[in-house]
Scaffold this active site. Sequence first.
Site, short mmCIF file in Angstrom:
data_model
loop_
_atom_site.label_atom_id
_atom_site.label_comp_id
_atom_site.label_asym_id
_atom_site.label_seq_id
_atom_site.Cartn_x
_atom_site.Cartn_y
_atom_site.Cartn_z
CE LYS A 35 -3.30 -11.43 -12.08
NZ LYS A 35 -2.17 -10.62 -11.68
CB CYS A 261 1.24 2.82 -5.47
SG CYS A 261 0.66 1.94 -6.93
N1 LIG Z 1 -2.07 -0.55 -8.63
C1 LIG Z 1 -2.19 0.73 -8.90
O1 LIG Z 1 -3.11 1.40 -8.43
C2 LIG Z 1 -1.18 1.43 -9.79
C3 LIG Z 1 -1.43 2.74 -10.20
C4 LIG Z 1 -0.49 3.39 -11.01
C5 LIG Z 1 0.70 2.74 -11.32
N2 LIG Z 1 0.93 1.48 -10.87
C6 LIG Z 1 2.19 0.83 -11.25
O2 LIG Z 1 1.86 -0.09 -12.26
C7 LIG Z 1 2.73 -1.23 -12.23
C8 LIG Z 1 1.90 -2.48 -12.12
O3 LIG Z 1 1.19 -2.43 -10.89
P1 LIG Z 1 0.01 -3.45 -10.57
O4 LIG Z 1 -0.55 -3.02 -9.26
O5 LIG Z 1 -0.86 -3.57 -11.75
O6 LIG Z 1 0.88 -4.81 -10.40
P2 LIG Z 1 0.36 -6.31 -10.32
O7 LIG Z 1 1.41 -7.03 -9.57
O8 LIG Z 1 -1.05 -6.31 -9.85
O9 LIG Z 1 0.33 -6.81 -11.85
C9 LIG Z 1 1.45 -7.05 -12.63
C10 LIG Z 1 1.08 -8.09 -13.68
O10 LIG Z 1 2.14 -8.21 -14.63
C11 LIG Z 1 2.24 -9.58 -15.02
N3 LIG Z 1 3.58 -9.81 -15.60
C12 LIG Z 1 4.78 -9.77 -15.00
N4 LIG Z 1 5.77 -9.98 -15.90
C13 LIG Z 1 5.17 -10.14 -17.10
C14 LIG Z 1 5.65 -10.37 -18.42
N5 LIG Z 1 6.95 -10.47 -18.68
N6 LIG Z 1 4.75 -10.49 -19.41
C15 LIG Z 1 3.42 -10.40 -19.18
N7 LIG Z 1 2.90 -10.16 -17.94
C16 LIG Z 1 3.77 -10.03 -16.91
C17 LIG Z 1 1.99 -10.34 -13.73
O11 LIG Z 1 1.61 -11.68 -13.96
C18 LIG Z 1 0.85 -9.50 -13.12
O12 LIG Z 1 -0.41 -9.97 -13.54
C19 LIG Z 1 3.65 -0.98 -11.03
O13 LIG Z 1 4.82 -0.37 -11.49
C20 LIG Z 1 2.86 -0.01 -10.18
O14 LIG Z 1 3.68 0.76 -9.35
C21 LIG Z 1 0.00 0.79 -10.14
#
Ligand SMILES: NC(=O)c1ccc[n+]([C@@H]2O[C@H](COP(=O)([O-])OP(=O)(O)OC[C@H]3O[C@@H](n4cnc5c(N)ncnc54)[C@H](O)[C@@H]3O)[C@@H](O)[C@H]2O)c1
Length: 436
Positions: A35, A261
């Site tokens: 990524k 979500c």
């Molecule tokens: N997807 C959406 O539309 C959206 C909207 C608002 C809020 N959220 C919230 O945001 C959060 C993330 O959602 P997402 O959809 O982006 O998740 P995702 O799974 O797409 O991405 C999470 C990322 O975090 C990285 N990661 C995990 N542990 C890590 C660490 N210790 N250090 C560095 N990187 C690390 C992973 O490799 C991954 O790339 C969740 O809590 C979700 O509920 C998501």
Amino acid sequence: MKICVVGLGYLGATHAVAMAELGHDVVGIDLDSTKVGSMNAGKVSFHEPGLEVALREALSRKLVRFQKTFEMTEPAQVIFICVGTPQTGSDGSADTSFVMSAGESVARVISPETVVVGKSTVPVGTAAALRDQMSEVAGFPVRLAWNPEFLREGTALEDSLKPNRIVIGSWDDYSSQKLKEVYKPILNRGTPLVEVDVPTAELVKVAANAFLATKVSFINAMAEVAEVSGADAVELAKAIGYDDRIGNKFLRNGIGFGGGCLPKDIRGFVARAEELGAGEAVSFLKDVDVINQRRRARVVALAEQEMGGLKDRRILMLGLSFKPDSDDMRDSPALDIALRLAQAGAKVTVHDPVALNALGEKHPELIREQDLSAAARDQELVILGTEWSEYRAIEPKAFGDLVANKLIIDGRNVLDVAAWQAAGWRLIALGRNVHN
Ligand SMILES: NC(=O)c1ccc[n+]([C@@H]2O[C@H](COP(=O)([O-])OP(=O)(O)OC[C@H]3O[C@@H](n4cnc5c(N)ncnc54)[C@H](O)[C@@H]3O)[C@@H](O)[C@H]2O)c1
């Protein structure tokens, strides 16, 4: 300002680019080196309109860079934690281990002036635990604030840059001042700012998602009643939606909500409320979930009923992503229905304008077809599972010449029923003309 964004998924990648768009100097960090590499090369690992163009622009202006570790030439003033909080266990609770572990890494590199900001959606109480853990690791009281994100996939960057509101939850003035500085260009445009305590900031996001999920399941419950009473849930939604206390958004019945979500957030909310002794207050969300799942089962039952069985029947699923303009298939109703049909023995062909790539090698039982006309050829049933504009624009007469049987289930209530019927199709619209 020097900003660091930890986690480069849908939320973090978008937030990093949005921060650069606001003129900040941004470092994005993810454990996933693929990524990191692709972001540095100007490629986003998911489909999000406009994001890649903005990323390339930010890279060329040297406003953003991506790396696996926290080594920085200059320390960040604000660090956003944007890692995932997936559903865990059978009780549906949220897995906060990624947040806690990211917090631990962050705590090793910060100074007492650094403001750490949680953006992930977490169970209420997580921030307090995170602050204690980080302070212990850092050896000083860590400044932590919570700033929930409301972006919608498909319009993520636009939503980040032009939000309806900004919510800031903090324990100290310094942290909220720093966050207001970060968002200054947005706040200067008159965007509403809601400053709250930290537990409220954590709850705001799950409450908003619980409300939206409830609205969708409400109209889907009305659709169930409409289907057995000869009423029309689409007209009903129109009629009640004119009342501005109700509003017409999120009020179209169909195969329900999905994505990374809403489903996991309502389950996580119930689990956390139960832990806190307030389970009864949100137990209705279990019904919201059940209604949502029941619509998927309904489509499978309808397909079986209409075709007199599913074994070896040829079915085309139009759309795989949980919503249009996204290739996110997490808990996607369309994908789930396609898999259920295949499980029941049907030969299911899947088409999606962008999500087929993201499907990769997963679910080999589904037949992939990139070309819409080829996908339609000789099908006995078509199901519209995701309301891509490409599907709304299908010309029913020409499309009808390709299939073996002009039978379509409109799982999203977006097709022009009269036009499809005039072209000789039997169109089944959920909540409209499905009578037992
Ligand atoms: N997807 C959406 O539309 C959206 C909207 C608002 C809020 N959220 C919230 O945001 C959060 C993330 O959602 P997402 O959809 O982006 O998740 P995702 O799974 O797409 O991405 C999470 C990322 O975090 C990285 N990661 C995990 N542990 C890590 C660490 N210790 N250090 C560095 N990187 C690390 C992973 O490799 C991954 O790339 C969740 O809590 C979700 O509920 C998501």
